[in-house]
Enzyme design. Structure first.
Site, short mmCIF file in Angstrom:
data_model
loop_
_atom_site.label_atom_id
_atom_site.label_comp_id
_atom_site.label_asym_id
_atom_site.label_seq_id
_atom_site.Cartn_x
_atom_site.Cartn_y
_atom_site.Cartn_z
CB THR A 176 -3.48 6.51 13.77
OG1 THR A 176 -4.32 6.43 14.59
CG2 THR A 176 -2.12 7.26 14.36
CB CYS A 233 -3.21 -2.06 -10.44
SG CYS A 233 -2.43 -0.66 -9.79
N GLY A 289 3.26 8.29 -3.11
CA GLY A 289 4.66 8.62 -2.79
C GLY A 289 5.55 7.21 -3.37
N GLY A 307 -2.23 6.34 -3.64
CA GLY A 307 -3.05 7.20 -4.83
C GLY A 307 -4.42 6.52 -5.01
CG ASN A 358 -2.08 3.92 -15.68
OD1 ASN A 358 -2.73 4.87 -15.70
ND2 ASN A 358 -2.12 2.75 -15.44
C1 LIG Z 1 -2.39 6.78 -12.71
C2 LIG Z 1 -2.43 5.94 -11.41
N1 LIG Z 1 -3.32 6.23 -10.57
C3 LIG Z 1 -3.47 5.41 -9.25
C4 LIG Z 1 -2.64 4.51 -8.95
C5 LIG Z 1 -2.62 3.96 -7.86
O1 LIG Z 1 -1.70 4.53 -6.99
P1 LIG Z 1 -1.26 3.58 -5.53
O2 LIG Z 1 -0.32 2.38 -6.11
O3 LIG Z 1 -0.66 4.47 -4.46
O4 LIG Z 1 -2.74 3.01 -4.92
C6 LIG Z 1 -1.47 4.34 -10.00
C7 LIG Z 1 -0.65 2.99 -9.43
O5 LIG Z 1 -0.37 2.22 -10.59
C8 LIG Z 1 -1.36 4.97 -11.14
O6 LIG Z 1 -0.43 4.85 -12.16
#
Ligand SMILES: Cc1ncc(COP(=O)(O)O)c(C=O)c1O
Length: 406
Positions: free
Chosen positions: A240, A328, A203, A70, A154
């Site tokens: 790749t 994160c 994913g 993401g 999120n």
């Molecule tokens: C709303 C949102 N966007 C983007 C991401 C980032 O995705 P990824 O963990 O696959 O890099 C997250 C992950 O917490 C998310 O909740």
């Protein structure tokens, strides 16, 4: 060992069927870009997966740009759109509650790439203020390279008015990027119907492994590559090609979409039970974005007189895994930028706990949380009180000394 996992928005379990499909293709030999028989077979797996992903999200297979997750998809949707836009379009607008994958990408465009960046205001429910967007577009619409609005948040789970944003932006000829990482599998997501220019998904939020995702990008999306190299994926995402990852994503998505309606009503009922139980035990807790349309498995609460860290520590010790907001940034004690944007003060924005339910969640998990919560909150409050008293004493001392509390 943690007995109850309520952090599915951070990441969820890889599904059995997905693990099997993934393992099968992990050991397949051949680079999908090679023209020999091995390569062609890998390419077949990849392209079939792409078709499946497209079919499940209302996209054309040529619109699926596979990425490593993401974050990468969001960066391509925002940074790629900025660098791909025509000369006169140097402005970027994102909602103030975006995930850091969008928000920090936009801020970087501002500090390092000369973009004029605006963080669009949200209301007290965490939903984008459409009048503010309209005023913004009237001012700089013609100079705007991209507007980013997430499909669902999120932290709070609040669903954003993507269709209205697309309509407003279309009138000004502005492309829209939407981060649907949390929405896919939880809400009906149809890329073509949404009218968005680009859409990010990941994913590992839907039962595939970490490290695979996609950006859906309309054929007319003016995107510049963020990664440079072999020119794979329409020339916008070099690297790749990952046939096994694509198959895992396609398999997880197929299952998530097929089961969505039934599963989300089950989750919403469990979430509501958790919410009602929590409010009965902690009456001054506040459910956030309760007045907005919300993701079915999200419960985001602020608990007065606590630090989220202390609540999470207590929950963890009692065998319950939850989070303070975006995983994160959960390692760093920061107030939630989402709650600050919703008008909270720092102390409140530090007191937010997120429970997110997922496929493995059962009634037993909800009862477990409710059984341990009163003691966890009481302890967190007791730990908080002396600190508050110390802070108040320091403030009194400082103003007595004429320092003024800044
Ligand atoms: C709303 C949102 N966007 C983007 C991401 C980032 O995705 P990824 O963990 O696959 O890099 C997250 C992950 O917490 C998310 O909740």
């Amino acid at each position: 060992m943690t007995a109850t996992y309520l952090d599915h928005a951070a990441t969820t379990v890889v599904r059995e069927e997905v693990a099997r499909a993934y393992a099968e293709d992990l050991q397949r030999l051949g680079n999908p870009s090679s023209t020999h028989a091995f390569g062609r077979e890998a390419r077949r797996v990849l392209e079939e997966s792409r078709e499946s992903i497209a079919a499940d999200l209302g996209a054309h297979p040529t619109e699926v740009v596979l990425t490593a997750g993401g974050t990468e998809a969001d960066n391509l949707g925002v940074v790629g759109a900025f660098h791909g836009a025509s000369e006169g379009r140097r402005a970027v607008a994102v909602t103030a509650v975006e995930h850091p994958a969008v928000l920090d990408a936009a801020r970087w465009l501002g500090t390092a790439q000369g973009a004029e960046v605006t963080e669009l205001a949200v209301d007290a429910e965490g939903v984008l203020d459409l009048d503010g967007l309209a005023a913004h577009l009237a001012r700089v619409g013609e100079r705007t390279a991209v507007v980013a609005v997430m499909w669902a948040n999120n932290e709070t789970g609040a669903v954003q008015p993507v269709a209205e944003v697309v309509a407003a932006c279309a009138a000004a000829g502005v492309p829209v990027h939407t981060d649907a990482v949390q929405a896919v599998g939880q809400l009906p997501v149809d890329f073509a119907a949404s009218g968005a220019t680009t859409l990010a998904l990941s994913g590992h939020k839907i039962g595939a492994p970490v490290g695979v995702g996609a950006l859906l990008a309309r054929r007319d999306a003016a995107l510049a590559p963020v990664l440079h190299g072999g020119g794979q994926e329409r020339g916008v995402r070099s690297g790749t090609l990952d046939a096994a990852g694509a198959r895992a994503l396609a398999t997880a998505l197929r299952l998530a979409v097929a089961e969505r309606e039934e599963e989300t009503s089950r989750l919403a009922a469990l979430r509501d039970r958790l919410q009602d139980g929590l409010l009965a035990l902690v009456p001054d807790a506040r459910v956030r974005s309760a007045g907005a349309p919300r993701l079915p498995g999200h419960l985001f609460v602020t608990i007065p007189g606590t630090d989220a860290d202390a609540v999470l520590f207590g929950l963890d010790a009692a065998g319950v895994a939850a989070s303070a907001g975006s995983a994160c940034t959960a390692g760093v004690t920061q107030p939630s930028h989402v709650l600050l944007a919703m008008g909270d003060d720092e102390a409140t924005a530090r007191s937010a706990v997120r429970f997110t339910l997922g496929r493995p969640t059962t009634e037993r998990d909800v009862e477990h949380v409710l059984a341990v919560l009163p003691e966890v909150v009481a302890r967190a409050r007791a730990a908080h009180a002396p600190r508050r008293a110390t802070a108040a004493a320091a403030t009194r001392l400082a103003s007595a000394a004429g320092a003024g509390a800044r």
